[in-house]
Design a protein around this motif. Structure first.
Motif, PDB file in Angstrom:
ATOM      1  N   ALA B 145       0.835  -1.207   0.000  1.00 30.39           N
ATOM      2  CA  ALA B 145       0.000   0.000   0.000  1.00 30.39           C
ATOM      3  C   ALA B 145       0.864   1.249   0.000  1.00 30.39           C
ATOM      4  CB  ALA B 145      -0.906  -0.005   1.228  1.00 30.39           C
ATOM      5  N   LEU B 146       2.080   1.109   0.509  1.00 31.93           N
ATOM      6  CA  LEU B 146       2.957   2.287   0.595  1.00 31.93           C
ATOM      7  C   LEU B 146       3.461   2.723  -0.777  1.00 31.93           C
ATOM      8  CD1 LEU B 146       5.000   1.326   3.783  1.00 31.93           C
ATOM      9  CD2 LEU B 146       2.930   2.707   3.606  1.00 31.93           C
ATOM     10  N   ALA B 147       3.282   1.855  -1.809  1.00 35.43           N
ATOM     11  CA  ALA B 147       3.727   2.215  -3.162  1.00 35.43           C
ATOM     12  C   ALA B 147       2.691   3.065  -3.889  1.00 35.43           C
ATOM     13  CB  ALA B 147       4.008   0.936  -3.957  1.00 35.43           C
ATOM     14  N   LEU B 148       1.518   3.221  -3.279  1.00 41.25           N
ATOM     15  CA  LEU B 148       0.470   4.022  -3.932  1.00 41.25           C
ATOM     16  C   LEU B 148       0.764   5.514  -3.771  1.00 41.25           C
ATOM     17  CD1 LEU B 148      -2.680   2.097  -2.618  1.00 41.25           C
ATOM     18  CD2 LEU B 148      -1.684   1.961  -4.922  1.00 41.25           C
ATOM     19  N   SER B 149       0.128   6.320  -4.632  1.00 41.79           N
ATOM     20  CA  SER B 149       0.288   7.776  -4.498  1.00 41.79           C
ATOM     21  C   SER B 149      -0.496   8.247  -3.265  1.00 41.79           C
ATOM     22  CB  SER B 149      -0.264   8.476  -5.734  1.00 41.79           C
ATOM     23  OG  SER B 149      -1.672   8.390  -5.731  1.00 41.79           O
ATOM     24  N   GLY B 150      -0.258   9.501  -2.852  1.00 42.02           N
ATOM     25  CA  GLY B 150      -0.937  10.026  -1.660  1.00 42.02           C
ATOM     26  C   GLY B 150      -2.451   9.976  -1.792  1.00 42.02           C
ATOM     27  N   GLY B 151      -2.937  10.361  -2.954  1.00 39.97           N
ATOM     28  CA  GLY B 151      -4.392  10.362  -3.186  1.00 39.97           C
ATOM     29  C   GLY B 151      -4.949   8.951  -3.143  1.00 39.97           C
ATOM     30  N   GLN B 152      -4.197   8.006  -3.752  1.00 43.31           N
ATOM     31  CA  GLN B 152      -4.652   6.603  -3.739  1.00 43.31           C
ATOM     32  C   GLN B 152      -4.608   6.046  -2.317  1.00 43.31           C
ATOM     33  OE1 GLN B 152      -1.802   5.179  -6.653  1.00 43.31           O
ATOM     34  NE2 GLN B 152      -3.436   4.867  -8.169  1.00 43.31           N
ATOM     35  N   GLN B 153      -3.562   6.410  -1.576  1.00 46.83           N
ATOM     36  CA  GLN B 153      -3.446   5.929  -0.183  1.00 46.83           C
ATOM     37  C   GLN B 153      -4.641   6.411   0.636  1.00 46.83           C
ATOM     38  OE1 GLN B 153       0.273   6.919   1.685  1.00 46.83           O
ATOM     39  NE2 GLN B 153       1.487   5.711   0.266  1.00 46.83           N
ATOM     40  N   GLN B 154      -5.048   7.678   0.404  1.00 44.59           N
ATOM     41  CA  GLN B 154      -6.172   8.196   1.182  1.00 44.59           C
ATOM     42  C   GLN B 154      -7.457   7.461   0.812  1.00 44.59           C
ATOM     43  OE1 GLN B 154      -6.417   9.334   3.900  1.00 44.59           O
ATOM     44  NE2 GLN B 154      -6.823  11.529   4.044  1.00 44.59           N
ATOM     45  N   ARG B 155      -7.634   7.159  -0.482  1.00 44.77           N
ATOM     46  CA  ARG B 155      -8.826   6.402  -0.876  1.00 44.77           C
ATOM     47  C   ARG B 155      -8.769   4.975  -0.326  1.00 44.77           C
ATOM     48  NH1 ARG B 155      -8.955   6.775  -6.872  1.00 44.77           N
ATOM     49  NH2 ARG B 155      -7.006   7.945  -6.721  1.00 44.77           N
TER      50      ARG B 155
END
Lengths: 224, 251
Positions: B145-155
């Protein structure tokens, strides 16, 4: 003062300039009609282009404030009111121009008697007074003064209502003045519209300051 | 619509400091309420009352009642774990666990002992779809999950919060650390989610509050100054302090 406050203040001072420009157009149209001053009438026609240009500039200023500052509450109401008042003022400018077009078409100076029976000067003076009062109401954010316009507009309505008969009688007695009489009747019709535009402006001032919508309300409700 | 959340005469103290002053506020089911106000006004403290996140803060004391579906969430016989199943929370900074996307979403179910693979798979897909992330990650569910972008992490955090099927979602400035595109995705998501959840969002972004919420509460110095429909607050607020705050004339 925040950037938005500066923009709002500038918009207000430009709106006041527009008010004054349109009032001066209306006053000059009166002078040109009463004295059959065709030069002054031409000046009004030239200045009408300035009124139109100013209207476009003010519209653009309002759009920019909305797009760049996202105003809310009283700021938003002020900008929305300015957009509508701006268009009302431009129409008053059109009315002054329209009357000056008549002046250019009339051959003889208007008969004193005709001015008298149609109460043309009273009509003009009341229109200019109403415009002056909404200007002051806008400047001082005085909703009481804005409301007083609704009552004064009744004078214009009454003169307009009686004008048909007055002109018909005048034509009967002065058949050589038919053309001029009809122009005068049209001018009265136009001035009656100045009252309507000023009422709209007064409604917008009340909307902006008190957040009350007076459109399509009865005269009594508007006074509340 | 019924009242989903109700606060009655709520006061909060941190030791001697009175941080929430006699607040009464109700939030209707399937609506979005925005809490706005300057920093330190008590809006986040008030938000955290709804899932009892203030309980562990030293010196915290609460008076008054906070009700969820008419039941006092501070009642002695109520287990905080049960409350938090019903009330999910999303924080300002995306905080995914250092695990795969899949494991992040089902974290809540795992700690409740759910091991049914079919149920877990279904939950992952449903939650990620609701959080508008499924199409972007469906082929990489095992990825960290840490490889996702900030916006994706928030979603993803929103997906994790809704995986346990809560009925209330609390969001504490959920889009403030995101770029405008990601931020607008979160806003769209809030709009979609309110059909199933009651959402409370704390935000410093006035326009965001205007765009996403049905009602807005303005807090100032621990007081609830004004609570009304968002349209009313942003067009014609009743209190001059609200007007000064939202028009930027404060202080």
């Amino acid at each position: 003062m925040s950037h938005l406050e500066v923009e709002i203040k500038n918009l207000k001072s430009e709106m006041l300039e527009m008010f004054l420009l349109v009032k001066s157009q209306l006053e000059k149209s009166k002078e040109s009609l009463v004295r059959l001053d065709k030069d002054l009438a031409r000046e009004v026609l030239v200045n009408e282009k300035r009124v139109n240009g100013f209207e476009l500039k003010l519209d653009r200023d309002c759009e920019n404030i909305i797009a760049l500052f996202n105003p809310v509450a009283i700021d938003l109401r002020f900008v929305l009111a300015c957009m509508k008042i701006n268009s009302n003022l431009e129409r008053i400018g059109d009315i002054a121009e329209g009357i000056c077009q008549f002046v250019l078409n009339i051959k003889l100076e208007p008969e004193k008697k005709l001015l008298e029976v149609t109460r043309m000067l009273e009509m003009y003076d009341t229109s200019i007074l109403i415009l002056k009062e909404v200007t002051e109401a806008f400047d001082k954010e005085d909703t009481g003064l804005a409301r007083s316009v609704f009552k004064k507009d009744e004078i214009l309505d009454e003169i307009n209502l009686n004008a048909n008969q007055a002109v018909a009688d005048f034509i009967r007695n002065n058949p050589d003045r038919i053309n001029q009489s009809l122009y005068m009747l049209s001018a009265i019709r136009k001035l009656e519209r100045v009252g309507d535009q000023c009422k709209n402006i007064a409604e917008e001032i009340i909307f902006y300051i008190e957040a009350k919508v007076l459109k399509h309300k009865s005269k009594e409700q508007k006074q509340e | 619509m019924s009242q989903k959340l109700e606060a009655k005469n709520v006061n909060v103290f941190y030791d001697q400091t009175h941080v929430i002053k006699n607040v009464n506020l109700s939030v209707k089911a399937n609506s979005v309420a925005a809490f706005i106000g300057p920093s330190g006004c008590g809006k986040s403290t008030f938000l955290r009352l709804y899932n009892r996140m203030n309980d562990l803060i030293e010196g915290f004391r609460k008076e008054g009642e906070v009700l969820l579906d008419g039941k006092d969430i501070y009642a002695k016989d109520l287990r905080v774990e049960d409350l938090r199943k019903k009330v999910g929370m999303v924080f300002q900074k995306p905080n995914p666990f250092p695990k795969s996307i899949y494991e992040n979403v089902i974290y809540g179910l795992r700690i409740r002992g759910v091991n049914n693979k079919k149920l877990l798979d279904e939950t992952v897909e449903r939650s990620l779809r609701q959080a508008a992330l499924w199409e972007e990650v469906k082929d990489n569910l095992k990825k960290s999950a840490l490889a996702l972008s900030g916006g994706q992490q928030q979603r993803l955090c929103i997906a994790r919060a809704i995986a346990t099927e809560p009925s209330v979602l609390l969001m504490d400035e959920p889009a403030s650390a995101l770029d405008p595109i990601s931020s607008s995705k979160i806003e769209e998501l809030i709009y979609e989610l309110k059909t199933q959840y009651t959402i409370i969002i704390v935000t410093h972004n006035m326009q965001q509050a205007g765009r996403v919420s049905d009602t807005t509460a303005f807090f100032y110095l621990g007081e609830l100054v004004e609570y009304d429909t968002t349209k009313k607050i942003f067009m014609n607020p009743s209190d001059v302090r609200t007007q000064d705050y939202i028009t930027g004339r404060f202080g």
